[in-house]
Design a protein around this motif. Structure first.
Motif, short mmCIF file in Angstrom:
data_model
loop_
_atom_site.label_atom_id
_atom_site.label_comp_id
_atom_site.label_asym_id
_atom_site.label_seq_id
_atom_site.Cartn_x
_atom_site.Cartn_y
_atom_site.Cartn_z
N GLN A 46 27.55 33.16 17.53
CA GLN A 46 27.50 34.56 17.98
C GLN A 46 28.61 34.82 18.99
O GLN A 46 29.06 33.91 19.69
CB GLN A 46 26.15 34.86 18.61
N LEU A 69 18.36 37.63 26.25
CA LEU A 69 19.43 37.65 25.24
C LEU A 69 19.23 36.56 24.19
O LEU A 69 19.41 36.80 22.99
CB LEU A 69 20.79 37.49 25.91
N ARG A 72 16.78 37.34 21.64
CA ARG A 72 17.30 38.32 20.69
C ARG A 72 18.35 37.72 19.76
O ARG A 72 18.97 38.44 18.95
CB ARG A 72 17.92 39.50 21.45
N ARG A 74 21.18 36.17 20.74
CA ARG A 74 22.52 36.30 21.28
C ARG A 74 22.94 35.04 22.05
O ARG A 74 22.10 34.26 22.49
CB ARG A 74 22.61 37.52 22.21
N ALA A 289 19.64 43.30 29.24
CA ALA A 289 19.71 42.53 28.01
C ALA A 289 19.67 43.44 26.79
O ALA A 289 20.42 43.23 25.81
CB ALA A 289 18.56 41.52 27.95
N ASP A 293 22.60 43.62 24.06
CA ASP A 293 22.26 43.32 22.68
C ASP A 293 22.71 44.45 21.76
O ASP A 293 23.34 44.22 20.72
CB ASP A 293 20.75 43.10 22.56
#
Length: 310
Positions: A46, A69, A72, A74, A289, A293
């Motif tokens: 990512q 994060l 999610r 990330r 966050a 995101d």
């Protein structure tokens, strides 16, 4: 240059801090080797979301943002500036200059081969992080600034003058208490202790001590010319540039308007106001966050990412 290194045991068992340390050697112009610490969490395929802290905190400030994060999907990278956290700490106050901080973090950025970066920067994380954007604009895909600035010889205020006088004259700099006072919520005893952890005694705080005096708020300060040159680059930066200042920070209140007026990339995005004090990461980590995101997800896939998926 004499360098101090905080013992590892000072970082054992900190509240909400399960992250493995990573270290990068950088070299000062005088040849001194310095070790910069960072955490790197989440999928390595990512785009990196770079979280840069300020004064007098360390990467711990972003712990809840990192956790959110990574949940999610990330990738979150949070370094400690030289003089803070698990990074090395030059022992003399005169070892710290604005330009040295920029050079150290530039070396760190290049050595870690970071590209396609989404930057979130607050306080001195912005004063240094925005200089990185100006030095390496092609490495950054988007920027979020919060409670920060890039001063060019102006910007003195009563609130900042009070902080400057306190920081230079108080016999013991109370790091944990300062983080608590600069947050809208009350930090726990364990959280305050985590902010104190990098500093076994006052000799480790020379970087934290000098930072307020390095902010170029008068024409006589060093780095005024360098920041003006950085602004010339930012005034051509047309990638997404979001302001996310907090609603209760007396030192940086209103600072977002300068970025919104001068940076082209700020004219094509929605801006936001977060709830919290100066250390907004303590007060609104979930909102930060979510913002990062959504911003990362809105960006086009970089050419390097596209090649990796072929």
């Amino acid at each position: 240059m004499d360098v101090l290194r905080t013992p590892d045991e000072r970082f054992e068992g900190l509240a909400d801090w399960p992250y493995a340390p990573r270290y990068t050697p950088v070299f000062d112009a005088d040849g001194t080797a310095l070790r910069i610490h960072h955490v790197d969490e989440g999928p390595k395929d990512q785009r990196p979301i770079l979280l840069m802290h300020g004064e007098p905190s360390w990467a711990y400030l972003n712990r809840h943002v990192i956790a959110d994060l990574t949940k999610r999907g990330r990738r979150a990278i949070a370094p400690d500036l030289v003089g803070f956290g698990r990074s090395d700490k030059p022992a003399a106050r005169t070892d710290y200059t604005y330009e040295r901080h920029v050079a150290w973090m530039s070396d760190w950025l290049v050595r870690n081969e970071l590209t396609d970066i989404v930057l979130f920067c607050q306080d001195w994380g912005g004063l240094i992080g925005l200089r990185l954007v100006a030095a390496f604009p092609d490495r950054f895909a988007a920027v979020v600034v919060s409670n920060t600035g890039l001063p060019i010889g102006v910007g003195k205020s009563e609130a900042f003058e009070a902080w400057l006088n306190f920081s230079q004259n108080v016999p013991e700099l109370p790091i944990g208490l300062l983080l608590n006072g600069g947050s809208a919520r009350e930090l726990t005893e364990a959280e305050r202790a985590a902010y104190d952890a990098p500093f076994p005694d006052e000799t480790y705080k020379e970087g934290a001590r000098i930072f307020p005096a390095l902010v170029p708020i008068t024409p006589e300060h060093a780095s005024v010319a360098e920041n003006k040159a950085a602004w010339a680059v930012l005034e051509r930066f047309d990638k997404p540039f979001v302001t996310a200042f907090s609603d209760a920070d007396p030192i940086t209140r209103g600072g977002e308007t300068v970025f919104q007026a001068r940076v082209p990339g700020a004219k094509t995005v929605a801006h936001t106001t977060l709830k919290g004090g100066h250390f907004v990461q303590e007060d609104s980590p979930g909102e930060i966050a979510a913002l990062l995101d959504a911003l990362a997800g809105s960006l086009p896939v970089s050419s390097s990412d596209a090649l990796e998926t072929v």
